[in-house]
Design an enzyme around this catalytic site. Structure first.
Site, PDB file in Angstrom:
ATOM      1  N   SER A 158     -42.893  18.732  -0.944  1.00 44.83           N
ATOM      2  CA  SER A 158     -43.663  19.974  -1.111  1.00 44.83           C
ATOM      3  C   SER A 158     -43.845  20.196  -2.607  1.00 44.83           C
ATOM      4  CB  SER A 158     -42.900  21.166  -0.534  1.00 44.83           C
ATOM      5  OG  SER A 158     -43.497  22.387  -0.942  1.00 44.83           O
ATOM      6  N   TYR A 172     -35.054  25.719   0.879  1.00 51.85           N
ATOM      7  CA  TYR A 172     -36.298  24.941   0.987  1.00 51.85           C
ATOM      8  C   TYR A 172     -36.610  24.250  -0.335  1.00 51.85           C
ATOM      9  CZ  TYR A 172     -41.041  23.718   2.458  1.00 51.85           C
ATOM     10  OH  TYR A 172     -42.190  23.023   2.793  1.00 51.85           O
TER      11      TYR A 172
END
Ligand SMILES: NC(=O)c1ccc[n+]([C@@H]2O[C@H](COP(=O)([O-])OP(=O)(O)OC[C@H]3O[C@@H](n4cnc5c(N)ncnc54)[C@H](O)[C@@H]3O)[C@@H](O)[C@H]2O)c1
Length: 268
Positions: A158, A172
């Site tokens: 990401s 995350y």
């Protein structure tokens, strides 16, 4: 080489984790619709079968395995069985992942994302799914790729693993940064074996991550939109070109890279 061959994945045996929805589904569809035999792995059996059914009906070669990627024995079993059944394993997309809740920068998330509010249970689970399971997927895959001196591993990271991304939670951003360096380290180890390892770093794609908030919560959508120079959220299918490129002969000299696909976010 003609375009069809250069960018083709026909005849490949591929595995996609997190394949029932969003980016994983788009990757599985792209591979299967272009002649690969694809094992779709997902934790959610109902969604998985619903995703696979139209592909099978269209004549695509897809198989399914419903399992939690954090269950290492089940994951390894599915990967080994697929490779044994077809005599090889060409490409693995280690894509399954989960949100760890809103970051402190997401106004709609209130204070849940503050450092002092990080939940140890969420932290553990997100590490298992987004980090340990990616490592285990790679470990299982490489056992089938190294002996043949051929293979591609593509990890869905990401842009939140490249820079501070305050609208995403701590677990995350930590796991996405960690998998990026696993990709680099493995790419260097495996380069002499002709096993290429790369990461895709998506920006904002319309999927079901975080309970589908991007689809259902206008306030969340607006905040994410504000980050994107292109001024729109990507459709999940817009991952397909890059995913297939990284699986195809066209990327035969590309390894250890983290490719952002983000409508310009990281350039801004
Ligand atoms: N959507 C985005 O904007 C975006 C941005 C950057 C990175 N990503 C990454 O893309 C990947 C795919 O996410 P998505 O956005 O398509 O979300 P999604 O929720 O639409 O799809 C994820 C799929 O993974 C499956 N999954 C989740 N945990 C699993 C587990 N433990 N075992 C097996 N399957 C599991 C889910 O059931 C789901 O089908 C994730 O790694 C995510 O972090 C997404």
């Amino acid at each position: 080489m003609k375009v069809d061959e250069l960018f083709g994945v026909k005849g490949q045996v591929a595995i996609v984790t997190g394949a029932a929805s969003g980016l994983g589904l788009a990757m599985a569809e792209g591979m299967a619709q272009n002649g690969a035999t694809v094992l779709m792995i997902d934790i959610d059996p109902k969604t998985l079968e619903a995703a696979a059914a139209p592909l099978r009906a269209a004549g695509c070669k897809v198989e399914t395995a419903s399992l939690d990627v954090a269950d290492t024995a089940a994951l390894r079993g599915a990967i080994d069985t697929m490779a044994a059944r077809h005599g090889k394993l060409d490409t693995v997309f280690a894509n399954a992942g989960m949100s760890s809740g809103p970051g402190y920068g997401l106004k709609a998330g209130k204070t849940a994302g503050l450092l002092e509010n990080v939940s140890p249970d969420t932290w553990e689970r997100v590490l298992q799914v987004n980090l340990t399971a990616v490592l285990e997927t790679m470990r299982a895959a490489v056992a089938h790729m190294k002996p043949r001196r051929s293979g591609r591993i593509v990890v869905t990271a990401s842009i939140a693993g490249i820079r501070a991304e305050t609208i995403c939670g701590y677990a995350y951003v930590a796991t996405k940064a960690a998998v990026i360096n696993i990709v680099r380290q493995a790419a260097v180890e495996l380069a002499p074996h002709n096993v290429l390892v790369n990461a895709i770093a998506p920006g904002v794609f319309l999927t079901n991550i975080a309970g589908g908030k991007l689809k259902t919560d206008a306030a969340v959508r607006e905040e994410f939109l504000g980050l994107i120079p292109m001024g729109r959220i990507a459709d999940a299918n817009e991952i397909q070109g890059l995913a297939l490129f990284l699986a195809s002969p066209a990327s035969s000299y590309l390894t250890g890279q983290v490719i952002a696909i983000d409508g310009g976010i990281t350039a801004a």
